[in-house]
Design a protein around this motif. Structure first.
Motif, PDB file in Angstrom:
ATOM      1  N   ARG A 118       0.523  -0.886  -0.259  1.00  0.00           N
ATOM      2  CA  ARG A 118      -0.096  -0.063  -0.037  1.00  0.00           C
ATOM      3  C   ARG A 118       1.092   0.863   0.224  1.00  0.00           C
ATOM      4  O   ARG A 118       1.239   2.581  -0.991  1.00  0.00           O
ATOM      5  CB  ARG A 118      -1.377   0.050   1.328  1.00  0.00           C
ATOM      6  N   PHE A 119       1.776   0.806   0.564  1.00  0.00           N
ATOM      7  CA  PHE A 119       2.788   1.915   0.494  1.00  0.00           C
ATOM      8  C   PHE A 119       3.145   2.679  -0.518  1.00  0.00           C
ATOM      9  O   PHE A 119       2.868   4.130  -0.869  1.00  0.00           O
ATOM     10  CB  PHE A 119       3.511   2.204   1.872  1.00  0.00           C
ATOM     11  N   GLY A 120       3.644   1.690  -1.429  1.00  0.00           N
ATOM     12  CA  GLY A 120       4.195   1.738  -2.772  1.00  0.00           C
ATOM     13  C   GLY A 120       3.617   2.887  -3.680  1.00  0.00           C
ATOM     14  O   GLY A 120       3.904   3.526  -4.192  1.00  0.00           O
ATOM     15  N   HIS A 121       2.735   2.764  -3.677  1.00  0.00           N
ATOM     16  CA  HIS A 121       1.022   2.975  -4.377  1.00  0.00           C
ATOM     17  C   HIS A 121       0.924   4.069  -4.073  1.00  0.00           C
ATOM     18  O   HIS A 121       0.641   5.292  -4.451  1.00  0.00           O
ATOM     19  CB  HIS A 121      -0.108   1.959  -4.775  1.00  0.00           C
ATOM     20  N   LEU A 122       0.306   4.262  -2.788  1.00  0.00           N
ATOM     21  CA  LEU A 122       0.234   5.569  -1.794  1.00  0.00           C
ATOM     22  C   LEU A 122       1.327   6.766  -2.118  1.00  0.00           C
ATOM     23  O   LEU A 122       1.679   7.341  -2.488  1.00  0.00           O
ATOM     24  CB  LEU A 122       0.310   6.149  -0.279  1.00  0.00           C
ATOM     25  N   ALA A 123       2.322   5.918  -2.687  1.00  0.00           N
ATOM     26  CA  ALA A 123       3.572   7.388  -2.405  1.00  0.00           C
ATOM     27  C   ALA A 123       3.857   7.721  -4.006  1.00  0.00           C
ATOM     28  O   ALA A 123       4.086   8.861  -3.974  1.00  0.00           O
ATOM     29  CB  ALA A 123       5.116   6.492  -1.729  1.00  0.00           C
ATOM     30  N   GLU A 124       3.563   6.582  -4.934  1.00  0.00           N
ATOM     31  CA  GLU A 124       3.408   7.774  -6.193  1.00  0.00           C
ATOM     32  C   GLU A 124       2.168   8.108  -6.239  1.00  0.00           C
ATOM     33  O   GLU A 124       1.914   9.835  -6.677  1.00  0.00           O
ATOM     34  CB  GLU A 124       2.909   5.954  -7.154  1.00  0.00           C
TER      35      GLU A 124
END
Length: 283
Positions: A118-124
């Motif tokens: 989730r962090f990866g997609h939220l960071a994007e």
């Protein structure tokens, strides 16, 4: 990000995708038309439209070229720093995958991995202005909590938990550095000075060529305008490495790479596909 093989010699002159010509053609056309007007005025009204000594143009051109190279270097450094920090985030997620490979498959390990996905997609989304920073912070907090639960349950020793916390800290430091890059553009006065100088130089350039080059003056002025305005436009794209422009970083591909690595570590077989290039552009 543009992903394509090096074109052939002839192909270099006909490629539009990823070329700044699509952005700067109005400025080039303007300089070309001014050049035609200068030639016409010089022929029919020589007392009013006179040629200028070309020597100062060479000196100004050299100074402007150096100025452009410094700005392009600064903007490329921003682009490369952003790429490096995303590399750290991807590496740290893979480190966590390896650091927990000895653990049994339990809910807390799954919660840790899903929080990082989730962090990866939220960071994007955060860096492209689609969601606020506290959502990425919340995802990292969930990952920290999962590590704490595994330590309290005896699945992790204190040292192992500390190593995992350090990996999360590296991810947090990298996303913070990306936030700094996204929220701190190159000073406006610096860019404004370059824009003004480039425009003034290219607009008066035909006056310096009209006596020596004649009918070729508009073409030479347009070529110089292509170089200067092109470098300026490219620097503007590199200045914003997280934008949706063709030369920006492919954040969606980076986030998907994190997801694939962690889901594979969980034993899942239905993995998302890596984003494909669309007209040579990887998002």
């Amino acid at each position: 990000m543009i992903v394509r093989k090096r074109p052939t010699f002839l192909g270099l002159f006909f490629i539009l995708q990823g070329s700044v010509i699509q952005i700067i053609w109005p400025q080039i056309l303007l300089v070309f038309l001014i050049g035609i007007g200068v030639i016409a005025g010089h022929d029919y009204f020589p007392s009013y439209v006179t040629g200028l000594d070309p020597s100062p143009f060479a000196l100004i051109g050299i100074a402007l070229s150096i100025f452009l190279s410094f700005r392009n270097g600064a903007c490329y450094d921003r682009w490369w720093e952003a790429r490096r920090h995303w590399g750290v985030m991807i590496q740290s997620c893979r480190d966590i995958q390896r650091q927990t490979c000895h653990l049994p498959d339990n809910d807390d390990r799954r919660a840790l991995f899903h929080a990082l996905i989730r962090f990866g997609h939220l960071a994007e989304g955060q860096l492209r202005g689609r969601n606020p920073y506290w959502e990425t912070d919340a995802a990292l907090a969930e990952a920290e909590q999962a590590i704490g639960r595994m330590e309290r349950a005896g699945h992790l020793t204190h040292v192992e938990a500390l190593v995992l916390h350090e990996s999360i800290a590296r991810i947090a430091a990298s996303i913070l550095a990306c936030e700094r890059l996204a929220n701190t553009p190159v000073p406006f006065a610096y860019s404004l000075l370059l824009h003004r100088t480039a425009y003034i130089y290219c607009i008066i350039l035909p006056f310096g060529f009209v006596d020596t080059l004649g009918a070729m003056a508009p073409f030479v002025a347009a070529l110089v305008a292509y170089a200067f305005f092109g470098l300026d436009a490219l620097a503007e794209e590199l200045e914003q490495p997280f934008s949706d422009r063709p030369n920006a970083l492919p954040l969606s591909a980076y986030a998907t790479a994190i997801e694939i690595a962690l889901r594979r570590a969980l034993g899942e077989t239905e993995l998302p596909e890596m984003p494909a290039t669309v007209r040579y552009v990887l998002r």
